[in-house]
Motif scaffolding. Structure first.
Motif, PDB file in Angstrom:
ATOM      1  N   TYR B  82       1.095  -1.104   0.102  1.00  0.00           N
ATOM      2  CA  TYR B  82      -0.004   0.152  -0.054  1.00  0.00           C
ATOM      3  C   TYR B  82       0.901   1.255  -0.083  1.00  0.00           C
ATOM      4  O   TYR B  82       1.023   2.069   1.021  1.00  0.00           O
ATOM      5  CB  TYR B  82      -0.823  -0.072   1.471  1.00  0.00           C
ATOM      6  N   LEU B 364      16.004   1.319   3.420  1.00  0.00           N
ATOM      7  CA  LEU B 364      16.481   0.540   2.209  1.00  0.00           C
ATOM      8  C   LEU B 364      15.321   0.161   1.200  1.00  0.00           C
ATOM      9  O   LEU B 364      15.878   0.057  -0.045  1.00  0.00           O
ATOM     10  CB  LEU B 364      16.969  -0.971   3.096  1.00  0.00           C
ATOM     11  N   ASN B 365      14.295  -0.164   1.731  1.00  0.00           N
ATOM     12  CA  ASN B 365      13.070  -0.563   0.659  1.00  0.00           C
ATOM     13  C   ASN B 365      12.953   0.685  -0.156  1.00  0.00           C
ATOM     14  O   ASN B 365      12.569   0.461  -1.555  1.00  0.00           O
ATOM     15  CB  ASN B 365      11.797  -0.771   1.589  1.00  0.00           C
ATOM     16  N   VAL B 367      15.028   3.167  -1.050  1.00  0.00           N
ATOM     17  CA  VAL B 367      16.098   3.408  -1.703  1.00  0.00           C
ATOM     18  C   VAL B 367      16.254   2.397  -2.934  1.00  0.00           C
ATOM     19  O   VAL B 367      16.503   2.540  -4.273  1.00  0.00           O
ATOM     20  CB  VAL B 367      17.628   3.326  -1.020  1.00  0.00           C
ATOM     21  N   TYR B 368      15.968   1.116  -2.722  1.00  0.00           N
ATOM     22  CA  TYR B 368      15.740   0.078  -3.642  1.00  0.00           C
ATOM     23  C   TYR B 368      14.970   0.232  -4.579  1.00  0.00           C
ATOM     24  O   TYR B 368      15.135   0.253  -5.972  1.00  0.00           O
ATOM     25  CB  TYR B 368      15.448  -1.470  -2.849  1.00  0.00           C
ATOM     26  N   LYS B 371      16.209   3.120  -6.932  1.00  0.00           N
ATOM     27  CA  LYS B 371      17.212   2.559  -7.966  1.00  0.00           C
ATOM     28  C   LYS B 371      16.620   1.788  -9.047  1.00  0.00           C
ATOM     29  O   LYS B 371      17.228   1.924 -10.302  1.00  0.00           O
ATOM     30  CB  LYS B 371      18.317   1.664  -6.999  1.00  0.00           C
ATOM     31  N   GLN B 372      15.741   1.006  -8.725  1.00  0.00           N
ATOM     32  CA  GLN B 372      15.320   0.119  -9.896  1.00  0.00           C
ATOM     33  C   GLN B 372      14.210   0.973 -10.741  1.00  0.00           C
ATOM     34  O   GLN B 372      14.308   0.859 -11.829  1.00  0.00           O
ATOM     35  CB  GLN B 372      14.289  -0.869  -9.138  1.00  0.00           C
ATOM     36  N   PHE B 415      -2.150  -3.569  -6.943  1.00  0.00           N
ATOM     37  CA  PHE B 415      -1.456  -3.012  -6.047  1.00  0.00           C
ATOM     38  C   PHE B 415      -2.324  -1.525  -5.590  1.00  0.00           C
ATOM     39  O   PHE B 415      -2.972  -1.074  -6.279  1.00  0.00           O
ATOM     40  CB  PHE B 415      -0.186  -2.310  -6.507  1.00  0.00           C
ATOM     41  N   LEU B 443       8.089  -6.348  -3.036  1.00  0.00           N
ATOM     42  CA  LEU B 443       8.769  -5.074  -3.849  1.00  0.00           C
ATOM     43  C   LEU B 443       9.095  -5.232  -5.113  1.00  0.00           C
ATOM     44  O   LEU B 443       8.747  -4.358  -5.977  1.00  0.00           O
ATOM     45  CB  LEU B 443      10.139  -4.620  -3.144  1.00  0.00           C
TER      46      LEU B 443
END
Lengths: 434, 492
Positions: B82, B364-365, B367-368, B371-372, B415, B443
């Motif tokens: 969400y 972290l989630n 930023v990940y 980047k993707q 989603f 993710l």
């Protein structure tokens, strides 16, 4: 994931924070505990509150039975773990329930529109006052002394910086109802809102119609507050009001030491655009099916910013859903029967005590007991929490308690209250005479 | 390719009023154990109402089916990610629901004697202390009912202090990237609002700030990390500039999920902040409330906190009502206690190290995801992000597809959309906040969906523009809803 992020460790993702702004030690909090230990911790706390007491407290928070269906419904993850229904296509459950809620609040209060809920009854009061002030362009507010004292305190906090002077008008000593002469005297052409509560803080059904006439004659709006929603099952709705604001705690919301509850604001058609808070409206989807969505958002803070009708963002959706389920379970017949039971219980209890006022009351009333502290102490020994000592809010009623009976009050306990209170009051009186 | 979801049947359901039949009921009350009274006699005939016209009349099974069917029309965290930016939609542990319903807590009356409320008061005291430690502030009030309510409380505190010093001042400065509640709150607290333009990196523009801060400015309301998910690198300077002119630094704690255990507002110059327990501390959003908005302050503001204040004398906790400098009450009773219980349960479950880990995972989630997705969506502010990331739809808009349409297409992929068109400083914003409770699998599915939509925009923009297709309710006509408001059901 760290590789993708180009970091050697999660800490590195924080390395851009200025050194002086970072915390260079662990938080001074104990390590985490298990589910079992958490249950144990809170069970202990509950025990420290005392176990096995029955209570006759009301004063804005009432003990009513909660039908099982209420928690069954609100525990569904689809309601519990969703957010404000901005995305209508995947929020029709919440939106439909709010639309039903708005409808039922209108049916109960005799108003044309109701919003999707407010934080609680107390904060609904200043929001209603500000609404009336905006609508009339008059800044002064007159509030009855028989409005819940804590609600009046909240009103004063909000009003202080709004250029919104608040003045109080009194009650009639014998009846415990509005002092309409005092209201008439204090009315002027700068007053935008007259605020009263019915049943009032003393539990007494008050004179909405007469107050409406006085307010309207001078161009003010009438705001009617309620704290005991069950009373609407039997009392004539305050249809003469321009705005109705109230508290729904009685509709299957646990007392929970003061919150969370749900407030409402309902009003007449002409004031819709002055409403604070969320509104759900009916429309259609592109296939022509009935659908619901949040609407009239141009009143709200995320669009209007400093020009919004209120700074409110969240409503109390899940709590409003509890009330919606409650209203559906009891329905047309049940809410009436529930109200009748409350009426019967409180009048039985009143027969055992000495009511201070002669006004007609619903499920709570003011009883003259001599020394509230002595009486309550004696009741606690019998595992009964007595009424609220009123001296704290009304020095002139320092010898009185506000006491409430609901459908959950048992005859045996009410008899005990009668046995404990009357002799204590009699002794007190004798001591005073001596 | 849509892998995460496929269609299933959902039940149609009329409104309760439409499925009612006279005489049906879903309740039972016990026999009255006292004599019935005549309502007209007890209340006065003129005060007794006729039946409640249109009120529901359904059986128990009809009621449960009604609400269960409605529930299946909602998307929820329990279904999947969400990623609503700024809303911190993390998993809501069910233990919190259980403990909030323990009889001795759930049925505690706010006016029961203090001697019989010690358990509740201990819960509140413990939470106050823990929130003070987490934020680095000196005192906490738990009274405000929600974030915006906390904001109002915080600004009233500042006003009270400045009044005491002789001049309440006139203005509150608010960055153009702020939540709408900030300016609305300042107005309700009796202040004029002056917007301050963000710098080219999205933060507070120091030069602009220096130019604006004078004897008329009561405070700056700042969100940190800001609504771009970027930490205000000059926050300590910002505080200095304000303090030098006798103004205060207010922090909107909406984004505390990026800081818990890593940095404390009290350590970087903040004077007042509010927390959103329903965001950072995982009390459920419940379709839009209830929340709780505790306000944490530095010592200098403590005398002004709302009444009553929790006070410990030895083993006993009491409420202190005699506080002459207090701003007064902002709410009846003591706060949304049931929400406080849930938040405390969350903090106890995590503990200090657990909270810090949660923060690191949240960042972290985010930023990940950044980047993707960076190769596919424009990133107008390239500063390092924390718990959320904000893209712009510039690239897609050139092909005629806007952020709101991409969001609707995301629904078809299973989603909930990200936050659309906020903050206002980003043209066509896509604001994504995954929170720490999403695992890599969820993710990656989200990232795949976003990339797939970006490609659809290039190959078949109409496909995206008419989404969603898979929902039981298709695109909703919000314009008609606002033009001809139908806000309640009426019999045909």
């Amino acid at each position: 994931m760290l590789d993708v992020c180009g970091a050697g460790s999660p800490e590195e993702l924080f390395s851009h924070l200025p050194e002086a702004a970072r915390l260079h030690r662990p938080l001074d909090l104990p390590p985490g505990i298990s589910e079992y230990e958490i249950v144990e911790y809170f069970t202990r706390r509950a025990e420290e509150n005392g176990i096995g007491y029955t209570s006759f407290l009301g004063a804005g928070v009432y003990r009513h039975y909660r039908p099982v269906l209420v928690d069954t419904v609100v525990s569904r993850g689809e309601f519990l773990t969703s957010y404000t229904p901005y995305q209508a296509e995947i929020s029709q459950g919440t939106l439909t329930a709010i639309f039903e809620f708005q409808t039922m609040i209108c049916q109960l209060t005799g108003m044309d529109v109701a919003n999707a809920s407010m934080y609680d009854g107390s904060t609904a009061v200043p929001e209603a006052a500000m609404m009336a002030v905006r609508a009339t362009g008059k800044g002064r507010v007159l509030v009855a002394k028989t409005v819940h004292p804590e609600y009046r305190e909240v009103l004063r906090t909000y009003a202080r910086n709004q250029g919104m002077p608040v003045e109080e008008f009194g009650y009639v000593d014998g009846a415990g109802t509005l002092d309409l002469e005092d209201l008439e005297r204090k009315m002027d052409d700068f007053t935008g809102a007259v605020i009263l509560q019915s049943p009032n803080f003393f539990g007494i059904v008050d004179q909405v119609k007469a107050a409406a006439e006085i307010a309207h004659k001078r161009g003010a709006l009438l705001v009617v507050i309620f704290t005991e929603a069950v009373s609407l099952g039997i009392l004539e709705p305050p249809a003469d009001a321009d705005i109705v604001a109230g508290e729904l705690q009685s509709f299957a919301i646990t007392p929970s030491y003061g919150g969370p509850y749900a407030g409402i604001i309902a009003t007449k058609e002409k004031l819709i655009r002055q409403m604070p808070g969320r509104l759900v409206g009916q429309t259609t989807d592109s296939r022509g099916n009935r659908a619901f969505c949040l609407t009239l958002a141009t009143r709200e803070q995320h669009i209007r910013r400093e020009k919004a009708t209120s700074n409110i963002c969240t409503n109390q959706a899940l709590i409003a859903l509890m009330a919606t389920v409650f209203m559906s379970v009891y329905g047309k017949l049940g809410l009436r029967e529930l109200a009748e039971q409350n009426l019967a219980k409180s009048h039985y209890l009143a027969g055992k005590l000495t009511p201070r006022f002669s006004g007609k009351f619903f499920n709570e009333f003011v009883a003259k007991v001599g020394s509230p502290d002595a009486v309550n102490k004696a009741l606690l020994k019998k595992k009964i929490i007595g009424g609220l000592p009123l001296g704290r809010f009304y020095p002139e009623l320092a010898d009185c308690i506000l006491i409430c009976a609901t459908e959950m009050s048992r005859k045996g306990d009410m008899d005990t209250v009668g046995q404990v209170v009357q002799p204590a009051a009699a002794t007190e009186a004798a001591e005073v005479l001596a | 390719m849509i892998n995460k979801v496929r269609q299933h049947l959902s039940q149609n359901e009329a409104l309760l009023f439409e499925r009612s039949s006279p005489g049906k009921k879903a309740y039972q009350l016990p026999e009255l154990d006292v004599p019935a009274v005549d309502a007209a006699e007890a209340l006065g005939a003129e005060n007794v109402r006729a039946e409640i016209e249109g009120f529901p009349e359904v059986s128990e099974v009809e009621a449960i089916r009604h609400f269960t069917r409605l529930s299946t029309w909602n998307y929820a965290i329990d279904h999947g990610m969400y990623p609503l930016g700024s809303c911190t939609m993390k998993y809501n542990p069910r233990i919190n629901e259980l403990v909030a319903r323990i009889d001795g807590l759930a049925w505690a009356h706010p006016y029961q004697p203090e001697a019989l409320s010690q358990g509740c008061m201990q819960v509140m005291e413990r939470l106050e202390l823990m929130l003070a430690e987490i934020t680095g502030m000196d005192a906490v009030t738990l009274q405000p009912a929600a974030g915006a309510h906390g904001e109002l409380t915080g600004i009233l505190l500042i006003r009270a202090l400045l009044e005491k010093r002789g001049n309440p001042r006139k203005k509150i400065l608010i960055p153009d990237s702020a939540h709408g509640t900030n300016p609305a709150t300042a107005a309700i607290a009796g202040y004029a609002v002056e917007n301050i333009k963000s710098s080219s990196t999205g933060g507070v523009d120091l030069a602009a700030l220096e130019g604006l801060v004078n004897e008329d400015v009561a405070a700056l309301m700042v969100t940190n990390p800001n609504t771009l998910g970027v930490f205000e690198e000059n926050i300590i300077r910002v505080a200095e500039i304000l303090h030098r002119k006798g103004a205060m630094l207010y922090m909107d704690g909406a984004n505390m999920n990026a800081l818990v255990g890593m940095a404390r507002p009290g350590d970087f110059g903040v004077d007042v902040l509010h927390l959103n327990l329903h965001k950072t501390f995982s009390t459920p959003h419940g379709g839009g409330g209830p929340g709780a908005g505790p306000v944490c302050v530095k010592k200098v503001l403590e005398p002004f906190l709302p009444t009553p204040r929790l006070k410990r004398s030895g083993k006993k906790l009491t409420f202190d009502y005699k506080r002459k400098n207090s701003i007064g009450r902002v709410k009846a009773f003591y706060g949304n206690f049931g929400v406080l219980v849930r938040a405390l349960a969350y903090i106890l479950a995590h503990g200090g190290p657990g909270l810090r880990n949660a923060t690191m995972d949240a960042v972290l989630n985010a930023v990940y995801i950044r980047k993707q997705l960076e190769p596919y969506f424009d990133l107008p502010y390239p500063s390092p992000n924390m718990h959320e990331v904000v893209f712009s739809d510039d690239r897609q808009a050139k092909l005629g597809v806007r952020t709101g349409e991409i969001a609707k297409r995301l629904i078809d992929y299973g989603f909930h959309p990200y936050t659309v068109s906020f903050p206002l400083i980003v043209h066509g914003a896509l604001m994504i906040e995954p929170t720490e409770t999403e695992g890599k699998l969820e993710l990656d599915q989200f990232i795949e969906a976003m990339i797939s939509i970006a490609k659809e925009v290039e190959t078949d923009p109409e496909l995206v523009k008419n989404a969603p297709y898979g929902t039981r309710t298709s695109k909703v006509d919000e314009v008609t809803a606002a033009r001809k408001p139908v806000l309640r059901w009426k019999p045909a």
